[in-house]
Design a protein around this motif. Structure first.
Motif, PDB file in Angstrom:
ATOM      1  N   UNK A   4      -5.927  -5.048   0.669  1.00 31.76           N
ATOM      2  CA  UNK A   4      -5.122  -3.894   1.077  1.00 31.76           C
ATOM      3  C   UNK A   4      -4.789  -4.016   2.563  1.00 31.76           C
ATOM      4  N   UNK A   5      -4.121  -2.991   3.078  1.00 31.20           N
ATOM      5  CA  UNK A   5      -3.687  -3.051   4.471  1.00 31.20           C
ATOM      6  C   UNK A   5      -2.515  -3.996   4.677  1.00 31.20           C
ATOM      7  N   UNK A   6      -1.718  -4.196   3.616  1.00 27.83           N
ATOM      8  CA  UNK A   6      -0.576  -5.110   3.704  1.00 27.83           C
ATOM      9  C   UNK A   6       0.705  -4.324   3.439  1.00 27.83           C
ATOM     10  N   UNK A   7       1.831  -4.903   3.823  1.00 29.40           N
ATOM     11  CA  UNK A   7       3.123  -4.296   3.533  1.00 29.40           C
ATOM     12  C   UNK A   7       3.611  -3.300   4.562  1.00 29.40           C
ATOM     13  N   UNK A   8       2.833  -3.073   5.643  1.00 32.52           N
ATOM     14  CA  UNK A   8       3.294  -2.139   6.666  1.00 32.52           C
ATOM     15  C   UNK A   8       4.386  -2.754   7.531  1.00 32.52           C
ATOM     16  N   UNK A   9       4.286  -4.051   7.738  1.00 31.11           N
ATOM     17  CA  UNK A   9       5.284  -4.778   8.512  1.00 31.11           C
ATOM     18  C   UNK A   9       5.653  -6.042   7.742  1.00 31.11           C
ATOM     19  N   UNK A  10       6.649  -6.747   8.240  1.00 30.00           N
ATOM     20  CA  UNK A  10       7.028  -8.016   7.623  1.00 30.00           C
ATOM     21  C   UNK A  10       5.851  -8.985   7.704  1.00 30.00           C
ATOM     22  N   UNK A  11       5.568  -9.732   6.648  1.00 33.93           N
ATOM     23  CA  UNK A  11       4.387 -10.608   6.641  1.00 33.93           C
ATOM     24  C   UNK A  11       4.527 -11.762   7.618  1.00 33.93           C
ATOM     25  N   UNK A  12       3.401 -12.303   8.027  1.00 39.47           N
ATOM     26  CA  UNK A  12       3.388 -13.479   8.889  1.00 39.47           C
ATOM     27  C   UNK A  12       2.431 -14.515   8.304  1.00 39.47           C
ATOM     28  N   UNK A  13       2.581 -15.755   8.713  1.00 35.95           N
ATOM     29  CA  UNK A  13       1.813 -16.835   8.090  1.00 35.95           C
ATOM     30  C   UNK A  13       0.324 -16.735   8.397  1.00 35.95           C
ATOM     31  N   UNK A  14      -0.035 -16.227   9.566  1.00 36.17           N
ATOM     32  CA  UNK A  14      -1.463 -16.103   9.912  1.00 36.17           C
ATOM     33  C   UNK A  14      -2.165 -15.164   8.936  1.00 36.17           C
ATOM     34  N   UNK A  15      -1.566 -14.008   8.696  1.00 32.58           N
ATOM     35  CA  UNK A  15      -2.154 -13.046   7.758  1.00 32.58           C
ATOM     36  C   UNK A  15      -2.228 -13.628   6.351  1.00 32.58           C
ATOM     37  N   UNK A  68       0.809  -1.220   0.000  1.00 27.15           N
ATOM     38  CA  UNK A  68       0.000   0.000   0.000  1.00 27.15           C
ATOM     39  C   UNK A  68       0.843   1.271   0.000  1.00 27.15           C
ATOM     40  N   UNK A  69       2.127   1.164   0.282  1.00 28.18           N
ATOM     41  CA  UNK A  69       2.959   2.352   0.495  1.00 28.18           C
ATOM     42  C   UNK A  69       3.687   2.771  -0.773  1.00 28.18           C
ATOM     43  N   UNK A  70       3.973   4.093  -0.845  1.00 29.90           N
ATOM     44  CA  UNK A  70       4.722   4.644  -1.959  1.00 29.90           C
ATOM     45  C   UNK A  70       6.089   5.136  -1.523  1.00 29.90           C
ATOM     46  N   UNK A  71       6.611   6.125  -2.249  1.00 30.06           N
ATOM     47  CA  UNK A  71       7.926   6.711  -1.979  1.00 30.06           C
ATOM     48  C   UNK A  71       9.033   5.651  -2.009  1.00 30.06           C
ATOM     49  N   UNK A  72       8.927   4.735  -2.972  1.00 28.64           N
ATOM     50  CA  UNK A  72       9.930   3.675  -3.066  1.00 28.64           C
ATOM     51  C   UNK A  72      10.302   3.414  -4.521  1.00 28.64           C
ATOM     52  N   UNK A  73      10.395   4.458  -5.305  1.00 26.23           N
ATOM     53  CA  UNK A  73      10.844   4.323  -6.687  1.00 26.23           C
ATOM     54  C   UNK A  73       9.816   3.644  -7.572  1.00 26.23           C
ATOM     55  N   UNK A  74      10.293   2.835  -8.496  1.00 26.61           N
ATOM     56  CA  UNK A  74       9.434   2.219  -9.514  1.00 26.61           C
ATOM     57  C   UNK A  74       9.038   0.792  -9.167  1.00 26.61           C
ATOM     58  N   UNK A  75       9.094   0.444  -7.900  1.00 24.63           N
ATOM     59  CA  UNK A  75       8.894  -0.950  -7.525  1.00 24.63           C
ATOM     60  C   UNK A  75       7.471  -1.425  -7.829  1.00 24.63           C
TER      61      UNK A  75
END
Length: 286
Positions: free
Chosen positions: A143-154, A91-98
């Motif tokens: 959405x609401x993903x990518x704010x922290x490192x992913x976990x298997x439950x999510x 969901x986040x920006x400010x990271x180039x063309x990723x």
């Protein structure tokens, strides 16, 4: 015709210089504030990168186990009428063309499959880009993903929702693979359905406890692949954001130097104009 005297012209020019000097000073202050923000974001990204790389290394263990199973079982990839393409971003920006890179790869893959594809997006950024060109193909979005490192439950919750779309004999997970601290590349995981696993010639190498083992493994493999894709994408995003903020900080520093020189020159011009006014006024009194 009304004409201004020399002193009046000098005062008018001085007023303009004062306004310009004030504008330069405000602009310089603004750039310095931006530099502080970008420097802070770079430090935060550098701190998070180590954690993201550890999560990525842990997730690769699951994916390597799946790859070993597929290599031993040797399931055949069937010719499917439609492919499920899961595109992983955040969901986040400010990271180039990723985000744009993975969206372009998804469009290319859709063209290769001649439109026989359903798309699932994980992350708002890639969803917004794909909705412009492939809105009719996007069947599910998270959405609401990518704010922290992913976990298997999510990830397992996401996989459960994807399974509700129905059975696909061919599933592909598209994500940004972490190559190095300055590089990433869109990469695809290829998955097969439960029927293909059940018919795999090498499945006899394993002791199956129940008849639905292939179904369970297909669902588990999907969750593993999404976890690995999100972990790889998260590490790539943090690295790209760190590099983007580093470049932004350097550009801000260059602009600060340029504006500082311009400010000093303009300030000197204002002082010179004031001295001209004083000298002109003093000579007129003689």
């Amino acid at each position: 015709m009304f004409r201004l005297g020399a002193a009046q012209v000098a005062r008018a020019q001085g007023a303009r210089n004062y306004a310009t000097l004030r504008e330069i000073e405000m602009r310089l202050k603004s750039i310095k504030n931006i530099e502080k923000i970008t420097n802070t974001m770079k430090i935060v990204a550098s701190t998070r990168l180590n954690k993201a790389q550890r999560a990525m290394a842990a997730s690769r263990v699951f994916n390597e186990s799946d790859a070993e199973f597929y290599a031993n079982a040797e399931p055949e990839t069937p010719e499917a009428d439609k492919t499920l393409l899961i595109v992983v971003s955040s969901d986040k920006g400010l990271c180039g063309s990723i985000h744009s890179q993975v969206a372009k790869a998804a469009r290319r893959r859709s063209e290769e499959l001649k439109g026989a594809v359903d798309i699932v997006t994980i992350g708002d950024k890639v969803k917004q880009q794909l909705l412009r060109t492939h809105g009719d193909k996007v069947k599910l979005a998270f959405n609401g993903v990518g704010k922290e490192a992913p976990n298997f439950y999510e990830v397992s919750l996401i996989a459960d929702e994807i399974n509700k779309l129905g059975k696909y004999e061919n599933t592909e997970v598209l994500y940004n693979k972490f190559v190095s601290g300055v590089a990433f590349e869109p990469t695809t995981f290829g998955l097969v359905g439960a029927e293909a696993i059940e018919k795999a010639p090498g499945l006899s190498k394993y002791e199956l406890e129940s008849e639905d083992t292939s179904e369970v493994f297909a669902e588990f493999s999907l969750a593993n692949s999404i976890l690995t894709a999100q972990a790889e994408g998260y590490a790539s995003e943090i690295s790209a954001r760190r590099n983007a903020m580093d470049n932004a900080s350097k550009n801000a520093g260059d602009m600060i130097n340029s504006y500082s020189i311009l400010y000093n020159r303009t300030r000197q011009a204002v002082i010179t104009n004031e001295l001209v006014d004083i000298i002109t006024g003093a000579s007129s009194l003689d």
